[in-house]
Design a protein around this motif. Structure first.
Motif, mmCIF file in Angstrom:
data_model
loop_
_atom_site.group_PDB
_atom_site.id
_atom_site.type_symbol
_atom_site.label_atom_id
_atom_site.label_comp_id
_atom_site.label_asym_id
_atom_site.label_seq_id
_atom_site.Cartn_x
_atom_site.Cartn_y
_atom_site.Cartn_z
ATOM 1 N N ALA A 56 -2.667 2.695 6.219
ATOM 2 C CA ALA A 56 -1.742 3.149 5.175
ATOM 3 C C ALA A 56 -2.499 3.742 3.987
ATOM 4 O O ALA A 56 -2.057 4.736 3.390
ATOM 5 C CB ALA A 56 -0.864 1.988 4.715
ATOM 6 N N LEU A 57 -3.633 3.151 3.646
ATOM 7 C CA LEU A 57 -4.404 3.624 2.492
ATOM 8 C C LEU A 57 -4.878 5.060 2.701
ATOM 9 O O LEU A 57 -4.844 5.877 1.777
ATOM 10 C CB LEU A 57 -5.598 2.706 2.240
ATOM 11 C CG LEU A 57 -6.446 3.023 1.012
ATOM 12 C CD1 LEU A 57 -5.641 2.795 -0.267
ATOM 13 C CD2 LEU A 57 -7.724 2.172 0.993
ATOM 14 N N TYR A 58 -5.332 5.363 3.917
ATOM 15 C CA TYR A 58 -5.860 6.696 4.193
ATOM 16 C C TYR A 58 -4.897 7.572 4.997
ATOM 17 O O TYR A 58 -5.270 8.663 5.428
ATOM 18 C CB TYR A 58 -7.209 6.586 4.901
ATOM 19 C CG TYR A 58 -8.267 6.025 3.980
ATOM 20 C CD1 TYR A 58 -8.699 6.752 2.867
ATOM 21 C CD2 TYR A 58 -8.791 4.756 4.177
ATOM 22 C CE1 TYR A 58 -9.646 6.236 1.998
ATOM 23 C CE2 TYR A 58 -9.737 4.235 3.312
ATOM 24 C CZ TYR A 58 -10.164 4.975 2.220
ATOM 25 O OH TYR A 58 -11.097 4.468 1.347
ATOM 26 N N GLU A 59 -3.684 7.085 5.181
ATOM 27 C CA GLU A 59 -2.606 7.852 5.823
ATOM 28 C C GLU A 59 -3.046 8.438 7.160
ATOM 29 O O GLU A 59 -2.917 9.627 7.429
ATOM 30 C CB GLU A 59 -2.112 8.962 4.882
ATOM 31 C CG GLU A 59 -1.525 8.428 3.598
ATOM 32 C CD GLU A 59 -1.005 9.514 2.675
ATOM 33 O OE1 GLU A 59 0.193 9.484 2.333
ATOM 34 O OE2 GLU A 59 -1.810 10.391 2.290
ATOM 35 N N GLU A 85 -2.455 5.040 -6.408
ATOM 36 C CA GLU A 85 -3.014 4.222 -7.490
ATOM 37 C C GLU A 85 -4.144 3.328 -6.985
ATOM 38 O O GLU A 85 -5.157 3.144 -7.668
ATOM 39 C CB GLU A 85 -1.904 3.390 -8.134
ATOM 40 C CG GLU A 85 -0.900 4.219 -8.907
ATOM 41 C CD GLU A 85 0.274 3.374 -9.374
ATOM 42 O OE1 GLU A 85 0.302 3.018 -10.561
ATOM 43 O OE2 GLU A 85 1.156 3.072 -8.535
ATOM 44 N N PHE A 86 -3.994 2.777 -5.773
ATOM 45 C CA PHE A 86 -5.067 1.952 -5.212
ATOM 46 C C PHE A 86 -6.321 2.790 -4.960
ATOM 47 O O PHE A 86 -7.443 2.352 -5.221
ATOM 48 C CB PHE A 86 -4.605 1.286 -3.916
ATOM 49 C CG PHE A 86 -3.646 0.139 -4.116
ATOM 50 C CD1 PHE A 86 -3.501 -0.469 -5.351
ATOM 51 C CD2 PHE A 86 -2.884 -0.339 -3.057
ATOM 52 C CE1 PHE A 86 -2.615 -1.536 -5.534
ATOM 53 C CE2 PHE A 86 -2.004 -1.406 -3.227
ATOM 54 C CZ PHE A 86 -1.869 -1.996 -4.466
ATOM 55 N N VAL A 97 0.842 -1.205 0.000
ATOM 56 C CA VAL A 97 0.000 0.000 0.000
ATOM 57 C C VAL A 97 0.875 1.253 0.000
ATOM 58 O O VAL A 97 0.597 2.223 -0.720
ATOM 59 C CB VAL A 97 -0.953 0.022 1.210
ATOM 60 C CG1 VAL A 97 -1.828 1.278 1.179
ATOM 61 C CG2 VAL A 97 -1.835 -1.222 1.212
ATOM 62 N N ASP A 98 1.941 1.245 0.784
ATOM 63 C CA ASP A 98 2.850 2.387 0.798
ATOM 64 C C ASP A 98 3.401 2.676 -0.597
ATOM 65 O O ASP A 98 3.536 3.837 -1.007
ATOM 66 C CB ASP A 98 4.025 2.137 1.757
ATOM 67 C CG ASP A 98 3.622 2.209 3.216
ATOM 68 O OD1 ASP A 98 2.550 2.778 3.515
ATOM 69 O OD2 ASP A 98 4.369 1.684 4.060
#
Length: 335
Positions: A223-226, A201-202, A195-196
Motif C-alpha cells: 500500500a505504501l508504494y502502491e 504523508e507517511f 496506509v491508504d
C-alpha cells in the motif's frame, strides 16, 4: 547526549481490546471487511458489542502492546497514551504498569470514554478490528514529557496516531524532541487501511527524516508504494535512507538497510489462534535486540519469536515472560 532512562518510549492509542471468536458469516452480516481496522463511533461500537458472543477483555493498543512486549524481554519501556478516568481507563493503567512499563499520562476527567477495540477473530486466526477511539483522540502535545522522550533511546510511534489531528501534532512534537536529543524515531504503519488514508504523508515522514526506523507488514508495504509486486516495493524501500523491518506472516521477515538485507524464517508454532498483535510483538523483539546493539538478523529473530508467542493465544500481550522464552528457544540458536 543525556543518559537514557528508557530503551523505548511508545506513543500511541491507549485501548482496551474486546475479543470474540466469530465465523465469516458474522462479518458478512455486519458488512465488515475481513482483516481490516475501521473506526466506529460509540453507538456503532455498542451495537457491535451487543451482537458479539462471549468475549475476552484485555488491554491493547498497538504501541502499548509493543512496549509491554519489550518489558517482557527485560527492556526498560515507557508509554504515553490517553485514557478517561473510568473503569476501562483504570484497567488499562493497571495492566501496563503491572507489565513493568512506566506510564504517567494523566487520565481525562471529562470527555469521551476510554477507547475500545472490538476484535473479531475468524477460525483462520484473522482479526477484524472496529475501534472507538474515545479518549485517545484527546492526546495532545501537553501530554508529551520532553524529559522522558529525551531520555529514551528510541521513540516508537504508531501510524494510527495520524488519524486524530491533536495526536498528529503530538506525534510530530515528540519526534522533534527525540531528534534534538540525538535519539532515533521509529514508526509502525499499523494497518493497510491506515496506509491508504495517509500514504503520501507517511512517505513524507520517511523522506524528510522524521522517521529513522520503519516497521510494516507485506500488505502495508504494498500500500505504501502502491504496487502488488513485493520485489518492486523492496526496491523502492531500499532507496529510502531508513532501516526497515517487513514481516511476511508464515514467510518470516526481512530487514532492509540500503542494499543490506537480512531474511529470517518465521518461528515455529503449534497452533495459530489469533494474529492480533503479531506485528506489535515483532517490533517489541526487534527493538529489544536493537537497543542492546545486537546484529540485525538476531533482532529480527527476536521479533519473530515474540510474534510466534502472541499468535498462539487470544490477546496481544504475552502470556509468558519473553525473556524466558528467548533463553529456551532453539529457534534463536539457529543463527
Amino acid at each position: 547526549m543525556a543518559t537514557h532512562r528508557f530503551d523505548v518510549l511508545g506513543l500511541g492509542n491507549a485501548i482496551v481490546d474486546v475479543i470474540a471468536p466469530v465465523d465469516d458469516d458474522f462479518l458478512i452480516k455486519a458488512q465488515l471487511r475481513k482483516g481490516a481496522m475501521q473506526l466506529v463511533d460509540e453507538a456503532q461500537a455498542q451495537s457491535l458489542y451487543d451482537a458479539m458472543g462471549a468475549t475476552t477483555i484485555v488491554s491493547g493498543g498497538s504501541a502499548a502492546n509493543t512496549i509491554a512486549g519489550l518489558a517482557s524481554f527485560g527492556g526498560k519501556g515507557a508509554f504515553v497514551g490517553k485514557v478517561r478516568a473510568d473503569e476501562a481507563g483504570h484497567a488499562f493503567a493497571h495492566d501496563i504498569k503491572a507489565a513493568g512499563v512506566h506510564f504517567s499520562t494523566p487520565p481525562a476527567s471529562a470527555g469521551p470514554a476510554t477507547a475500545r477495540c472490538l476484535v473479531l477473530v475468524t477460525p483462520d486466526g484473522q482479526r477484524t478490528m472496529n475501534t472507538f477511539l474515545g479518549a485517545c483522540q484527546n492526546l495532545t502535545c501537553d501530554d508529551i514529557d520532553a524529559d522522558d522522550v529525551s531520555a529514551s533511546k528510541i521513540l516508537y510511534l504508531e501510524g494510527y496516531l495520524w488519524d486524530p489531528p491533536a495526536a498528529k501534532k503530538a506525534f510530530i512534537e515528540a519526534a522533534r524532541i527525540a531528534h534534538d536529543a540525538g535519539r532515533r524515531v521509529a514508526l509502525t504503519l499499523s494497518d493497510v487501511f491506515c496506509v491508504d488514508r495517509h500514504q503520501q504523508e507517511f512517505l513524507r515522514l520517511i523522506r524528510e527524516g522524521v522517521v529513522d526506523i520503519l516497521f510494516a507488514n507485506e500488505s502495508e508495504l504494498h500500500a505504501l508504494y502502491e504496487t502488488a509486486d513485493f520485489d518492486a516495493a523492496l526496491v523502492a524501500l531500499r532507496q529510502e535512507k531508513i532501516l526497515a523491518a517487513v514481516t511476511r506472516s508464515e514467510k518470516g521477515a526481512i530487514v532492509v538497510k540500503g542494499q543490506e538485507t537480512h531474511e529470517v524464517p518465521a518461528a515455529p508454532i503449534d497452533k495459530l489462534i489469533d494474529t492480533t498483535g503479531a506485528g506489535d510483538l515483532f517490533a517489541a523483539g526487534f527493538l529489544t535486540g536493537f537497543t542492546q546493539g545486537q546484529a540485525l538478523d538476531r533482532c529480527a529473530r527476536l521479533g519473530a519469536l515474540a510474534a510466534s508467542e502472541i499468535i498462539q493465544h487470544f490477546g496481544a500481550r504475552p502470556e509468558i515472560r519473553l525473556a524466558q522464552l528467548a533463553e529456551q528457544s532453539d529457534y534463536l540458536q539457529m543463527l
